[in-house]
Scaffold this motif. Structure first.
Motif, PDB file in Angstrom:
ATOM      1  N   THR A  86      40.557 -43.681  44.910  1.00  0.00           N
ATOM      2  CA  THR A  86      41.939 -43.880  45.090  1.00  0.00           C
ATOM      3  C   THR A  86      42.795 -43.399  44.042  1.00  0.00           C
ATOM      4  O   THR A  86      42.193 -43.456  42.849  1.00  0.00           O
ATOM      5  CB  THR A  86      42.343 -44.974  45.639  1.00  0.00           C
ATOM      6  OG1 THR A  86      43.716 -44.930  45.968  1.00  0.00           O
ATOM      7  CG2 THR A  86      42.130 -46.369  44.588  1.00  0.00           C
ATOM      8  N   ASP A  87      43.876 -42.813  43.963  1.00  0.00           N
ATOM      9  CA  ASP A  87      44.971 -42.341  43.037  1.00  0.00           C
ATOM     10  C   ASP A  87      46.026 -43.438  43.043  1.00  0.00           C
ATOM     11  O   ASP A  87      46.804 -43.355  42.224  1.00  0.00           O
ATOM     12  CB  ASP A  87      45.515 -41.286  43.008  1.00  0.00           C
ATOM     13  CG  ASP A  87      44.516 -40.138  42.647  1.00  0.00           C
ATOM     14  OD1 ASP A  87      43.659 -40.389  41.950  1.00  0.00           O
ATOM     15  OD2 ASP A  87      44.627 -38.951  43.347  1.00  0.00           O
ATOM     16  N   ASN A  88      45.955 -44.624  43.830  1.00  0.00           N
ATOM     17  CA  ASN A  88      46.833 -45.519  44.115  1.00  0.00           C
ATOM     18  C   ASN A  88      46.456 -47.077  43.906  1.00  0.00           C
ATOM     19  O   ASN A  88      45.812 -47.413  44.779  1.00  0.00           O
ATOM     20  CB  ASN A  88      47.488 -45.433  45.391  1.00  0.00           C
ATOM     21  CG  ASN A  88      48.997 -46.376  45.318  1.00  0.00           C
ATOM     22  OD1 ASN A  88      49.512 -46.705  44.206  1.00  0.00           O
ATOM     23  ND2 ASN A  88      49.226 -46.699  46.735  1.00  0.00           N
ATOM     24  N   ILE A  89      46.336 -47.596  42.607  1.00  0.00           N
ATOM     25  CA  ILE A  89      45.547 -48.689  42.553  1.00  0.00           C
ATOM     26  C   ILE A  89      46.399 -49.898  42.676  1.00  0.00           C
ATOM     27  O   ILE A  89      47.497 -49.897  41.765  1.00  0.00           O
ATOM     28  CB  ILE A  89      45.128 -48.644  40.972  1.00  0.00           C
ATOM     29  CG1 ILE A  89      43.951 -47.526  40.732  1.00  0.00           C
ATOM     30  CG2 ILE A  89      44.163 -50.091  40.699  1.00  0.00           C
ATOM     31  CD1 ILE A  89      43.659 -47.058  39.544  1.00  0.00           C
ATOM     32  N   THR A  90      46.385 -50.621  43.856  1.00  0.00           N
ATOM     33  CA  THR A  90      47.158 -51.758  44.064  1.00  0.00           C
ATOM     34  C   THR A  90      46.299 -52.864  44.077  1.00  0.00           C
ATOM     35  O   THR A  90      45.150 -52.901  43.930  1.00  0.00           O
ATOM     36  CB  THR A  90      47.738 -51.591  45.364  1.00  0.00           C
ATOM     37  OG1 THR A  90      46.509 -51.441  46.478  1.00  0.00           O
ATOM     38  CG2 THR A  90      48.427 -50.183  45.534  1.00  0.00           C
ATOM     39  N   GLU A 128      52.455 -54.636  40.829  1.00  0.00           N
ATOM     40  CA  GLU A 128      52.084 -55.910  41.318  1.00  0.00           C
ATOM     41  C   GLU A 128      50.732 -56.456  41.123  1.00  0.00           C
ATOM     42  O   GLU A 128      50.394 -57.590  41.535  1.00  0.00           O
ATOM     43  CB  GLU A 128      52.438 -55.760  42.810  1.00  0.00           C
ATOM     44  CG  GLU A 128      53.990 -55.674  43.214  1.00  0.00           C
ATOM     45  CD  GLU A 128      53.996 -55.664  44.917  1.00  0.00           C
ATOM     46  OE1 GLU A 128      52.945 -55.755  45.456  1.00  0.00           O
ATOM     47  OE2 GLU A 128      55.190 -55.536  45.173  1.00  0.00           O
ATOM     48  N   ILE A 129      49.782 -55.503  40.406  1.00  0.00           N
ATOM     49  CA  ILE A 129      48.482 -56.032  40.241  1.00  0.00           C
ATOM     50  C   ILE A 129      48.502 -57.116  39.247  1.00  0.00           C
ATOM     51  O   ILE A 129      47.472 -57.733  38.847  1.00  0.00           O
ATOM     52  CB  ILE A 129      47.707 -54.726  39.847  1.00  0.00           C
ATOM     53  CG1 ILE A 129      47.911 -54.173  38.332  1.00  0.00           C
ATOM     54  CG2 ILE A 129      47.671 -53.565  40.888  1.00  0.00           C
ATOM     55  CD1 ILE A 129      46.846 -53.086  37.589  1.00  0.00           C
ATOM     56  N   ALA A 130      49.679 -57.132  38.315  1.00  0.00           N
ATOM     57  CA  ALA A 130      49.661 -58.037  37.159  1.00  0.00           C
ATOM     58  C   ALA A 130      49.428 -59.408  37.697  1.00  0.00           C
ATOM     59  O   ALA A 130      48.856 -60.036  37.113  1.00  0.00           O
ATOM     60  CB  ALA A 130      50.969 -57.878  36.470  1.00  0.00           C
ATOM     61  N   GLN A 131      50.034 -59.923  38.648  1.00  0.00           N
ATOM     62  CA  GLN A 131      50.119 -60.977  39.274  1.00  0.00           C
ATOM     63  C   GLN A 131      48.820 -61.222  39.731  1.00  0.00           C
ATOM     64  O   GLN A 131      48.389 -62.417  39.771  1.00  0.00           O
ATOM     65  CB  GLN A 131      51.189 -61.247  40.458  1.00  0.00           C
ATOM     66  CG  GLN A 131      51.089 -62.851  40.942  1.00  0.00           C
ATOM     67  CD  GLN A 131      52.331 -63.020  42.047  1.00  0.00           C
ATOM     68  OE1 GLN A 131      53.415 -62.280  41.975  1.00  0.00           O
ATOM     69  NE2 GLN A 131      52.184 -64.079  42.706  1.00  0.00           N
ATOM     70  N   ALA A 161      55.227 -55.554  33.465  1.00  0.00           N
ATOM     71  CA  ALA A 161      54.504 -56.597  34.298  1.00  0.00           C
ATOM     72  C   ALA A 161      53.188 -57.284  33.739  1.00  0.00           C
ATOM     73  O   ALA A 161      53.049 -58.431  33.967  1.00  0.00           O
ATOM     74  CB  ALA A 161      54.452 -55.593  35.665  1.00  0.00           C
ATOM     75  N   LEU A 162      52.487 -56.567  33.057  1.00  0.00           N
ATOM     76  CA  LEU A 162      51.225 -57.149  32.581  1.00  0.00           C
ATOM     77  C   LEU A 162      51.549 -57.938  31.637  1.00  0.00           C
ATOM     78  O   LEU A 162      50.917 -59.103  31.446  1.00  0.00           O
ATOM     79  CB  LEU A 162      50.160 -55.894  32.277  1.00  0.00           C
ATOM     80  CG  LEU A 162      49.772 -55.172  33.146  1.00  0.00           C
ATOM     81  CD1 LEU A 162      49.031 -53.963  32.505  1.00  0.00           C
ATOM     82  CD2 LEU A 162      48.677 -55.642  33.947  1.00  0.00           C
ATOM     83  N   HIS A 163      52.649 -57.785  30.612  1.00  0.00           N
ATOM     84  CA  HIS A 163      52.816 -58.603  29.561  1.00  0.00           C
ATOM     85  C   HIS A 163      53.324 -59.879  30.261  1.00  0.00           C
ATOM     86  O   HIS A 163      53.317 -60.951  29.405  1.00  0.00           O
ATOM     87  CB  HIS A 163      53.981 -57.808  28.782  1.00  0.00           C
ATOM     88  CG  HIS A 163      54.627 -58.606  27.593  1.00  0.00           C
ATOM     89  ND1 HIS A 163      53.748 -59.352  26.566  1.00  0.00           N
ATOM     90  CD2 HIS A 163      55.763 -58.912  27.377  1.00  0.00           C
ATOM     91  CE1 HIS A 163      54.584 -59.973  25.653  1.00  0.00           C
ATOM     92  NE2 HIS A 163      55.564 -59.895  26.383  1.00  0.00           N
ATOM     93  N   ARG A 164      54.326 -59.708  31.095  1.00  0.00           N
ATOM     94  CA  ARG A 164      54.839 -61.093  31.827  1.00  0.00           C
ATOM     95  C   ARG A 164      53.744 -62.124  32.211  1.00  0.00           C
ATOM     96  O   ARG A 164      53.901 -63.180  32.343  1.00  0.00           O
ATOM     97  CB  ARG A 164      55.903 -60.775  32.831  1.00  0.00           C
ATOM     98  CG  ARG A 164      57.376 -60.159  32.492  1.00  0.00           C
ATOM     99  CD  ARG A 164      58.136 -60.199  33.706  1.00  0.00           C
ATOM    100  NE  ARG A 164      57.764 -59.628  34.666  1.00  0.00           N
ATOM    101  CZ  ARG A 164      58.015 -58.157  34.888  1.00  0.00           C
ATOM    102  NH1 ARG A 164      58.571 -57.434  33.960  1.00  0.00           N
ATOM    103  NH2 ARG A 164      57.516 -57.801  36.053  1.00  0.00           N
ATOM    104  N   HIS A 165      52.723 -61.615  32.573  1.00  0.00           N
ATOM    105  CA  HIS A 165      51.579 -61.996  33.121  1.00  0.00           C
ATOM    106  C   HIS A 165      50.497 -62.496  32.198  1.00  0.00           C
ATOM    107  O   HIS A 165      49.226 -62.748  32.460  1.00  0.00           O
ATOM    108  CB  HIS A 165      50.924 -61.511  34.518  1.00  0.00           C
ATOM    109  CG  HIS A 165      51.861 -61.814  35.585  1.00  0.00           C
ATOM    110  ND1 HIS A 165      52.929 -60.691  35.817  1.00  0.00           N
ATOM    111  CD2 HIS A 165      52.025 -62.605  36.754  1.00  0.00           C
ATOM    112  CE1 HIS A 165      53.638 -60.988  36.906  1.00  0.00           C
ATOM    113  NE2 HIS A 165      53.088 -62.175  37.646  1.00  0.00           N
ATOM    114  N   GLY A 166      50.691 -62.126  30.996  1.00  0.00           N
ATOM    115  CA  GLY A 166      49.985 -62.762  29.771  1.00  0.00           C
ATOM    116  C   GLY A 166      48.637 -61.773  29.672  1.00  0.00           C
ATOM    117  O   GLY A 166      47.576 -61.959  29.344  1.00  0.00           O
TER     118      GLY A 166
END
Length: 212
Positions: A86-90, A128-131, A161-166
């Motif tokens: 996939t080109d859309n990683i969710t 949204e993958i970050a959460q 987003a990744l940074h907010r989730h560490g």
């Protein structure tokens, strides 16, 4: 014992670089004949050429610089998964994989990683993958593309987003020759004081469960 697998891009004078950024260049500034004792080389480069890590300071002026990061983030157990279908990683895509309690995740995407060509488009990493990854205990995300955001992104939504989730970021690794599974990872940044990123020599060593 299994051998280490190099997943780094070699830094060559024709390696692709971000449009408008400082290209990599190596040259001899003095030869052994000139000095009478040794060849001496020098490099000029953006810190985001080739395989590299992003420090939070790269996209957040109040974020930590490379020398302030915990080295344990870049050494230890990692999981390599193949999301090249996939080109859309969710988060929905990632839910189909087991992470086996590793805190480092490496994604093999659909983009052929050609060190000599900078791609116009990257596979999309949904912020949204970050959460989702945080809930799985992931602290480092590695990708085989130049960035976790689109090449024309100014907001760098997925970075933030990744940074907010560490979750810290490793970019431009080479995974085409790597079988999905569990590995030991070493991807240490250079100790560059005040830097927003750093080239790394990233290597993997298969864990025993890959062979069973």
């Amino acid at each position: 014992m299994s051998k280490w697998i190099d997943i780094s891009q070699a830094l060559t004078n024709d390696i692709a670089h971000w449009p408008g950024d400082t290209p990599f260049n190596y040259k001899l500034s003095a030869t052994k004949e000139q000095t009478g004792s040794a060849n001496i080389g020098e490099i000029t480069t953006s810190l985001h050429n080739g395989t590299h890590i992003d420090a939070p300071f790269h996209f957040n002026s109040n974020g930590k610089t490379v020398d302030q990061l915990d080295l344990d983030l870049y050494i230890g157990k990692a999981i390599v998964i193949d999301v090249s279908h996939t080109d859309n990683i969710t988060a929905a895509v990632l839910e189909n994989y087991q992470f086996d309690y590793a805190t480092r995740l490496l994604l093999r995407t659909s983009l052929p990683n050609n060190p000599k060509r900078f791609p116009r488009e990257f596979p999309y990493l949904d912020p949204e993958i970050a959460q989702f990854l945080s809930e799985k205990g992931i602290q480092l995300l590695g990708v085989d593309i130049p960035s976790v955001d689109a090449p024309d992104s100014k907001e760098l939504t997925t970075h933030h987003a990744l940074h907010r989730h560490g979750i810290h970021i490793l970019e431009n690794i080479m995974l085409k020759h790597v079988i999905p599974g569990s590995y030991d990872l070493i991807a240490l940044p250079l100790a560059i004081h005040g830097a927003d990123g750093s080239p790394v020599r990233a290597v993997l060593r298969p864990l025993k469960e890959n062979e069973s």
